[in-house]
Design a protein around this motif. Structure first.
Motif, short mmCIF file in Angstrom:
data_model
loop_
_atom_site.label_atom_id
_atom_site.label_comp_id
_atom_site.label_asym_id
_atom_site.label_seq_id
_atom_site.Cartn_x
_atom_site.Cartn_y
_atom_site.Cartn_z
N LEU A 13 30.36 -0.59 56.88
CA LEU A 13 30.92 0.69 56.45
C LEU A 13 29.87 1.52 55.70
N LEU A 14 29.11 0.85 54.84
CA LEU A 14 28.08 1.55 54.07
C LEU A 14 27.02 2.14 54.99
N ALA A 15 26.56 1.34 55.95
CA ALA A 15 25.55 1.84 56.89
C ALA A 15 26.10 3.02 57.70
N GLY A 16 27.33 2.90 58.15
CA GLY A 16 27.93 3.99 58.89
C GLY A 16 28.10 5.25 58.06
N PHE A 17 28.51 5.07 56.81
CA PHE A 17 28.68 6.21 55.91
C PHE A 17 27.35 6.91 55.65
N LEU A 18 26.30 6.11 55.45
CA LEU A 18 24.96 6.70 55.26
C LEU A 18 24.52 7.44 56.52
N GLY A 19 24.89 6.90 57.68
CA GLY A 19 24.57 7.58 58.93
C GLY A 19 25.26 8.92 59.05
N ILE A 20 26.51 8.97 58.62
CA ILE A 20 27.25 10.23 58.65
C ILE A 20 26.59 11.27 57.75
N ILE A 21 26.13 10.83 56.56
CA ILE A 21 25.45 11.74 55.65
C ILE A 21 24.14 12.22 56.27
N ILE A 44 30.55 6.57 65.58
CA ILE A 44 29.79 7.29 66.61
C ILE A 44 30.31 8.71 66.79
N VAL A 45 31.59 8.92 66.49
CA VAL A 45 32.20 10.23 66.71
C VAL A 45 31.50 11.35 65.92
N PRO A 46 31.32 11.21 64.58
CA PRO A 46 30.65 12.30 63.87
C PRO A 46 29.19 12.49 64.26
N VAL A 47 28.52 11.39 64.64
CA VAL A 47 27.12 11.52 65.03
C VAL A 47 27.01 12.26 66.37
N SER A 48 27.79 11.82 67.36
CA SER A 48 27.75 12.51 68.65
C SER A 48 28.29 13.93 68.52
N ILE A 59 26.64 24.95 69.87
CA ILE A 59 27.09 25.94 68.90
C ILE A 59 25.88 26.60 68.25
N PRO A 60 25.72 27.90 68.40
CA PRO A 60 24.59 28.61 67.79
C PRO A 60 24.59 28.44 66.27
N GLY A 61 23.40 28.21 65.72
CA GLY A 61 23.25 28.10 64.27
C GLY A 61 23.36 26.69 63.73
N GLU A 62 23.76 25.74 64.56
CA GLU A 62 23.82 24.33 64.13
C GLU A 62 22.67 23.60 64.81
N ASN A 63 21.59 23.41 64.06
CA ASN A 63 20.32 22.99 64.65
C ASN A 63 20.08 21.49 64.53
N LEU A 64 19.46 20.95 65.56
CA LEU A 64 19.09 19.53 65.58
C LEU A 64 17.93 19.27 64.64
N THR A 65 18.04 18.19 63.85
CA THR A 65 16.99 17.83 62.90
C THR A 65 16.66 16.35 63.05
N PRO A 66 15.50 15.92 62.52
CA PRO A 66 15.16 14.49 62.56
C PRO A 66 16.19 13.61 61.87
N ALA A 67 16.96 14.19 60.94
CA ALA A 67 17.98 13.42 60.24
C ALA A 67 19.02 12.86 61.19
N VAL A 68 19.29 13.57 62.28
CA VAL A 68 20.27 13.10 63.24
C VAL A 68 19.80 11.80 63.90
N ILE A 71 17.82 9.58 62.53
CA ILE A 71 17.99 8.55 61.51
C ILE A 71 19.44 8.10 61.46
N ALA A 72 20.36 9.08 61.58
CA ALA A 72 21.78 8.78 61.56
C ALA A 72 22.17 7.84 62.70
N LEU A 73 21.62 8.09 63.87
CA LEU A 73 21.91 7.24 65.02
C LEU A 73 21.49 5.79 64.75
N ALA A 74 20.32 5.62 64.14
CA ALA A 74 19.84 4.27 63.83
C ALA A 74 20.76 3.58 62.82
N LEU A 75 21.20 4.31 61.81
CA LEU A 75 22.07 3.73 60.79
C LEU A 75 23.43 3.36 61.36
N VAL A 76 23.96 4.23 62.22
CA VAL A 76 25.26 3.94 62.83
C VAL A 76 25.16 2.72 63.73
#
Length: 312
Positions: free
Chosen positions: A142-150, A263-267, A276-285, A287-292
């Protein structure tokens, strides 16, 4: 079929597939609102749109059941009452909050806030099922998944400002989703998973349409060819994802299966950056995939649990 739905590799593949489908709903609905020209404050239009979507989704599932296994289509009066309760909670109430809340937040915010249902399901399962207790392993997962969501939303234009019609509704959507997950496993024993999906969609959709249609203004929704495509896909994703999910839920512990909803919030975040215009992909995403992924591995490498029906 039961044995297949309890095999580790098939559980993982089906749960991930369902989660990816649900993740696509966030950008899909944001784009649909724009395509159908539904105003952010038009509650009736969003209720009717949700009702039409789930009525079609329910009809798709029931038609499949009619063709493939007619005997599972029939339900008793008692089962009808159970499915009406599920339809009210899982479809009508949850998606009333979801559709209206999502109109007031970004796709990424919606994906984060709606994931509260995952945490609540795991916590509720701990109290409802003796064989689905919280463990150190689950807590770490749960902790790893929560950190992934953040991490999936770190650095985005995401604020923690709270509005009842936006963030509040999304959290309430997650809460009703958690209750529906427990209700489905607790009350719907003896009902085929596809029958649960189809009937509760249709019954929940009727609740939504009865409330929304009398209040719907003329030209509140503008249907276009592209809009029809979005609408049909939204119905198909619900029909497929929920039918498969209930099938998994029938033979596996609720808390363990719900872990895959990380996986739902990450995907949802990734797809939102694409569509969606204005919602940009970042390296954090990334990292999130790895944590999830790590969270899923942690939860599923422990001792296999026995479900409430005494099956492994």
């Amino acid at each position: 079929m039961q044995k297949f739905l309890q095999m580790k590799w098939s559980v993982i593949l089906i749960a991930v597939f369902c989660s990816l489908l649900w993740g696509s709903a966030f950008p899909l609905l944001k784009v649909s609102y724009e395509e159908f020209q539904i105003a952010a404050d038009d509650i009736a239009a969003k209720i009717v749109f949700a009702g039409l979507r789930f009525l079609l989704a329910g009809m798709i599932v029931l038609t499949f059941l009619l063709i493939s296994n007619l005997k599972h289509l029939y339900i008793t009066k008692k089962q009808l009452g159970i499915l009406a309760i599920l339809g009210l909670v899982q479809t009508a109430l949850q998606y009333f909050f979801f559709y209206n809340g999502l109109a007031h937040v970004t796709g990424m915010q919606g994906a984060i806030l709606n994931s509260s249902g995952t945490f609540l399901t795991v916590l509720l399962a701990h109290y409802f099922y003796v064989n689905d207790k919280m463990s150190t392993r689950k807590a770490l997962g749960l902790l790893a998944g929560f950190l992934g969501i953040i991490a999936a939303n770190w650095g985005q234009d995401f604020t923690f400002q709270f509005t009842f019609m936006g963030e509040g509704f999304m959290i309430l959507s997650g809460l009703t989703s958690a209750f529906a997950t427990i209700l489905a496993k607790e009350l719907a024993k003896g009902i085929h998973p596809f029958a649960i999906t189809g009937w509760q969609f249709c019954l929940g959709a009727l609740f939504l349409l009865i409330i929304g249609l009398p209040q719907l203004d003329e030209n509140a929704m503008i249907f276009t060819p592209f809009g029809w495509g979005l609408f049909i896909y939204s119905a198909l994703l619900s029909a497929v994802a929920f039918a498969l999910w209930y099938s998994l839920l029938k033979y596996n512990p609720a808390g363990e299966i719900s872990m895959y909803k990380f996986i739902v919030p990450v995907s949802g975040s990734i797809l939102s950056t694409i569509f969606i215009p204005g919602e940009n992909l970042t390296p954090a995403v990334l990292i999130a995939l790895a944590l999830v992924a790590m969270g899923i591995i942690i939860v599923n490498t422990g001792k296999k649990e026995v479900n409430r029906d005494g099956q492994g």
